[in-house]
Design a protein around this motif. Structure first.
Motif, PDB file in Angstrom:
ATOM      1  N   THR A   2      -2.223   6.920   6.496  1.00  0.00           N
ATOM      2  CA  THR A   2      -2.265   7.536   5.157  1.00  0.00           C
ATOM      3  C   THR A   2      -3.299   8.641   5.009  1.00  0.00           C
ATOM      4  N   GLY A   3      -4.228   8.748   5.944  1.00  0.00           N
ATOM      5  CA  GLY A   3      -5.262   9.771   5.830  1.00  0.00           C
ATOM      6  C   GLY A   3      -6.445   9.345   4.998  1.00  0.00           C
ATOM      7  N   ARG A   4      -6.405   8.119   4.426  1.00  0.00           N
ATOM      8  CA  ARG A   4      -7.545   7.636   3.645  1.00  0.00           C
ATOM      9  C   ARG A   4      -7.786   6.154   3.923  1.00  0.00           C
ATOM     10  N   THR A   5      -8.986   5.697   3.595  1.00  0.00           N
ATOM     11  CA  THR A   5      -9.318   4.287   3.766  1.00  0.00           C
ATOM     12  C   THR A   5      -8.850   3.531   2.529  1.00  0.00           C
ATOM     13  N   LEU A   6      -7.973   2.580   2.717  1.00  0.00           N
ATOM     14  CA  LEU A   6      -7.446   1.792   1.602  1.00  0.00           C
ATOM     15  C   LEU A   6      -8.342   0.609   1.282  1.00  0.00           C
ATOM     16  N   MET A   7      -9.296   0.323   2.141  1.00  0.00           N
ATOM     17  CA  MET A   7     -10.280  -0.729   1.902  1.00  0.00           C
ATOM     18  C   MET A   7     -11.577  -0.321   2.567  1.00  0.00           C
ATOM     19  N   GLY A   8     -12.665  -0.884   2.098  1.00  0.00           N
ATOM     20  CA  GLY A   8     -13.967  -0.536   2.651  1.00  0.00           C
ATOM     21  C   GLY A   8     -15.017  -0.510   1.560  1.00  0.00           C
ATOM     22  N   HIS A   9     -16.065  -1.307   1.731  1.00  0.00           N
ATOM     23  CA  HIS A   9     -17.134  -1.368   0.735  1.00  0.00           C
ATOM     24  C   HIS A   9     -18.070  -0.178   0.914  1.00  0.00           C
ATOM     25  N   ASP A  10     -18.686   0.262  -0.187  1.00  0.00           N
ATOM     26  CA  ASP A  10     -19.658   1.357  -0.121  1.00  0.00           C
ATOM     27  C   ASP A  10     -20.719   1.074   0.931  1.00  0.00           C
ATOM     28  N   SER A  11     -21.142   2.128   1.601  1.00  0.00           N
ATOM     29  CA  SER A  11     -22.312   2.026   2.459  1.00  0.00           C
ATOM     30  C   SER A  11     -23.546   1.965   1.559  1.00  0.00           C
TER      31      SER A  11
ATOM     32  N   ILE B 175       1.184  -0.436   4.509  1.00  0.00           N
ATOM     33  CA  ILE B 175       0.109  -0.594   5.495  1.00  0.00           C
ATOM     34  C   ILE B 175      -1.018  -1.437   4.917  1.00  0.00           C
ATOM     35  N   PHE B 176      -1.251  -1.305   3.618  1.00  0.00           N
ATOM     36  CA  PHE B 176      -2.304  -2.088   2.969  1.00  0.00           C
ATOM     37  C   PHE B 176      -1.966  -3.580   3.007  1.00  0.00           C
ATOM     38  N   GLY B 177      -0.714  -3.904   2.684  1.00  0.00           N
ATOM     39  CA  GLY B 177      -0.290  -5.302   2.738  1.00  0.00           C
ATOM     40  C   GLY B 177      -0.404  -5.862   4.139  1.00  0.00           C
ATOM     41  N   ASP B 178      -0.004  -5.060   5.125  1.00  0.00           N
ATOM     42  CA  ASP B 178      -0.100  -5.483   6.525  1.00  0.00           C
ATOM     43  C   ASP B 178      -1.551  -5.741   6.918  1.00  0.00           C
TER      44      ASP B 178
ATOM     45  N   ARG C 263      -7.808  -4.386  -3.443  1.00  0.00           N
ATOM     46  CA  ARG C 263      -8.897  -3.782  -2.667  1.00  0.00           C
ATOM     47  C   ARG C 263     -10.261  -4.323  -3.110  1.00  0.00           C
ATOM     48  N   TYR C 264     -10.446  -4.490  -4.408  1.00  0.00           N
ATOM     49  CA  TYR C 264     -11.720  -4.991  -4.929  1.00  0.00           C
ATOM     50  C   TYR C 264     -12.099  -6.288  -4.222  1.00  0.00           C
ATOM     51  N   HIS C 265     -11.134  -7.185  -4.059  1.00  0.00           N
ATOM     52  CA  HIS C 265     -11.396  -8.489  -3.455  1.00  0.00           C
ATOM     53  C   HIS C 265     -11.595  -8.381  -1.947  1.00  0.00           C
TER      54      HIS C 265
END
Length: 729
Positions: free
Chosen positions: A236-245, A606-609, A702-704
């Motif tokens: 997708t070209g972006r991160t669909l999950m990932g907590h702030d650094s 892809i997010f569900g996967d 994503r929040y979870h």
């Protein structure tokens, strides 16, 4: 991905050394345009008469004769073959947001059992690529595959590798535009014609007005190994999950900072290749977010600038891999830090100067300046929703209104000086058309020279800001084709200028003196455009309320925003300027809705996967380890002591269970929402359903996932984290 593999990938990213770049021995000015068949090459390889005719075609829009095309093709082939070229292609911009090319060899039978290298004018001027798989929005059936590409002589032919690249337009068998270049060129013709007519009020010698564009390309670089370990980035070209650094851009220490060595080598490489292809790269620097950078060229004619930007994005992606990077052009690849835009600096100029340059030497010059500023704003005000639609996409929607990006409400910042000037003109104040230029500002430091301060500041929150001698359309997204915004803006300004001239001419015909007639119409329009002028903070919640009260388009749903293309006023504007017909607009909207749906659909899949096959198994395993630990503690220690020891683990287990349950339950809901949306037959309704039901679930889930990233053992987490993606060099 096993934890050990993640750490191996991160370690590999650390070890990258800068790639050595082969720097030409000549100065940039000497190798600029080395692989471009520009006028210099034409003069050398074409007969004098053919060269003169080609200059007339390029400079004045004269028709291209087939005999001339044959002679040009012969000279072009000779030049190209000296560079080792063996193939040619028509390079065009279909409605996929990218470019397309089909390579053919300089190969023909010699009818003696051999072959000859041949390239005739008919091959240069026109080709028939199979158009069946390009988006058409229902203009034709998929089994009706014929489409034509035709050479655009105003954008020079260039060479990449062993291929002669010929910039072309792309149309259907029945004549409708299937690309961005056809309507863009029509919009540029419309604004030239309309602006020239208005210019002649002030200077009868003006024969041509040119639309200029200077784009600023923002982008992220990520180590290729880390990129490959993130399925969401790959797909997708972006991160669909990932907590702030813990540290991202809050210290502002990356902005304009020292360019990392590896990145500087990459920048040097793309600049050399760009200059050789005639792209006048000038600026490079670190941007605000970590791993974010920018490059920008000198202003060019808009059609050529658009071609150069599309070519530049291709160069950046290709060269990035050579340097062990992936170049991310998505508008919001990382949540919580700045996204990437492509600011479109737009202006109009003639052979006598820049129309938006102020102050002029005389009140008449300043009246010309005021006229073009006001009529530009009239076009923007009349079509503010349409201009927003021209820059809207599933990807840019994530960026607008967040972390320095302008909001999804089109307004214009003019600055104090220009705002005061318009106020004086509106009120017919004495000396209304006098305006201060750059003001001197002296610091009390003897070694520092006097500074010249511009007559306007910058407003980072304004989507359409006046910045001295141009307007900066800041809302354009980094991966977008500039043509979408530029054809809309130029057509809107052309319509405003035509209306302006009609009203001024009517007053003159009724006996009004020319300057008085111009001033009267300008004053009327200054009153009219006030709702579009906003010099305040575009991020404030109060602006959204005020903008709605002013009647500006405040819609935020991308599929609904696309409706602006089919509004009666939009259709009338596009048809009256000759840029697009209603059937072409309807087709383009079908493509926009379908593209939006597909992008959210891919993200959702892809997010569900990733949730079910990457995150949940790791989380479950870690949770089981904690449960096992609690069981063992209870079996070894006395009850009161065991409960105290295991209390913390029990709290973590409970948190994990809540997040885990939410993810599993809502991934199922997301899949069901997709199924419901997919059964809708209307492309618009389907896109709206994906926006309203599928996209929100991605954010909620994503929040979870991001919370779990902060709970689960770092060694067990399967994906490279933000602190690794954004700070590895």
């Amino acid at each position: 991905m096993a934890a050990s593999l993640r750490f191996k990938v991160v370690d590999e990213a650390f070890k990258h050394a800068p790639v050595k770049v082969e720097v030409p021995s000549e100065r940039p000015s000497e190798y600029f345009g080395k692989y471009v068949f520009n006028k210099q090459k034409m003069f050398k390889y074409l007969p004098a008469g053919v060269y003169a005719k080609m200059c007339d075609v390029i400079d004045n829009g004269a028709p291209l004769d087939r005999k001339v095309a044959d002679a040009v093709a012969e000279g072009m082939k000779k030049w190209a073959m000296e560079l080792g070229v063996t193939h040619y292609t028509h390079w065009f911009q279909p409605l996929t947001e990218g470019t397309a090319e089909k390579h053919d060899g300089f190969v023909e039978h010699d009818w003696k059992g051999g072959m000859v290298e041949e390239f005739e004018g008919k091959l240069l001027v026109q080709q028939e690529p199979d158009a069946s798989s390009f988006p058409s929005g229902g203009i034709r059936s998929t089994f009706e595959a014929r489409g034509y590409s035709a050479w655009d002589p105003t954008s020079p032919v260039f060479v990449i590798g062993d291929t002669l690249m010929i910039p072309t337009v792309f149309i259907s068998y029945t004549g409708e535009a299937l690309d961005y270049k056809v309507p863009l060129k029509k919009a540029l013709y419309a604004v030239d014609k309309a602006a020239t007519a208005v210019c002649q009020y002030f200077n009868p010698d003006v024969k041509k007005v040119v639309s200029n564009l200077g784009w600023e390309q923002e982008y992220f670089l990520v180590d290729e190994a880390l990129y490959s370990a993130r399925p969401d980035l790959v797909m997708t070209g972006r991160t669909l999950m990932g907590h702030d650094s813990a540290k991202n851009q809050q210290m502002d220490d990356h902005y304009f900072g020292s360019i990392p060595e590896r990145v500087e080598a990459f920048m040097k490489d793309i600049e050399i290749q760009a200059l050789e292809l005639g792209i006048p790269c000038k600026t490079r620097h670190n941007e605000v977010a970590p791993n974010q950078f920018e490059l920008a060229p000198i202003f060019e004619e808009t059609n050529l600038a658009v071609d150069h930007n599309m070519l530049m994005m291709s160069i950046m992606k290709r060269v990035a891999r050579k340097h062990g990077f992936r170049c991310l052009l998505h508008e919001k690849p990382f949540k919580g830090v700045n996204g990437s835009g492509k600011h479109n600096n737009w202006s109009l100029s003639t052979d006598t100067g820049i129309l938006l340059h102020a102050p002029g030497k005389t009140p008449e010059d300043n009246l010309r300046f005021v006229t073009f500023v006001v009529e530009t704003l009239k076009g923007v005000y009349d079509h503010n929703g349409l201009l927003k639609a021209s820059i809207m996409s599933a990807t840019n929607a994530h960026r607008l209104g967040a972390n320095e990006a302008p909001p999804a409400i089109i307004s214009s910042f003019l600055g104090r000086s220009v705002t005061e000037l318009l106020k004086h003109v509106e009120n017919a104040d004495e000396n209304a058309l006098s305006m201060a230029g750059k003001q001197a500002f002296k610091l009390d430091l003897p070694s520092i020279p006097e500074l010249l301060i511009d007559n306007t500041d910058r407003n980072r929150t304004s989507p359409f800001a006046f910045t001295g001698n141009r307007f900066e359309f800041r809302a354009v997204g980094s991966e977008a084709n500039c043509a979408s915004a530029m054809l809309t803006l130029n057509a809107a300004v052309a319509e405003a200028l035509v209306s302006f001239k009609q009203r001024v001419d009517a007053l003159i015909e009724s006996g009004e003196e020319k300057t008085a007639a111009i001033l009267k119409v300008v004053r009327d329009d200054i009153k009219y455009i006030k709702p579009i002028i906003f010099n305040g903070n575009g991020y404030g919640e109060e602006w959204k309320v005020e903008a709605a009260a002013r009647g500006l388009d405040c819609e935020t749903s991308a599929p609904v925003i696309f409706d602006n293309y089919l509004k009666e006023s939009s259709v009338k504007m596009f048809e009256s300027t000759g840029v697009l017909t209603k059937p072409e607009l309807e087709a383009r909207n079908e493509i926009k809705w379908e593209t939006y749906t597909k992008k959210i659909q891919i993200e959702s899949r892809i997010f569900g996967d990733m949730c079910l096959n990457h995150i949940i198994p790791v989380v479950t395993k870690y949770q089981s380890m904690l449960i096992d630990n609690v069981s063992k503690v209870l079996g070894i220690f006395p009850k009161d002591k065991a409960e105290a020891i295991s209390k913390e683990n029990l709290t973590i287990i409970e948190k994990i269970s809540k997040h885990e349950s939410f993810i599993i339950e809502n991934v199922e809901k997301m899949v069901e929402a997709r199924k419901v949306a997919n059964h809708l037959t209307s492309e618009r309704e389907k896109a709206v359903a994906y926006h309203d039901t599928v996209a929100p679930l991605i954010e909620e889930i994503r929040y979870h996932v991001d919370k779990l990233e902060c709970i689960v053992d770092d060694e067990a987490w399967p994906l490279p984290k933000y602190r690794e993606l954004l700070f590895i060099r």
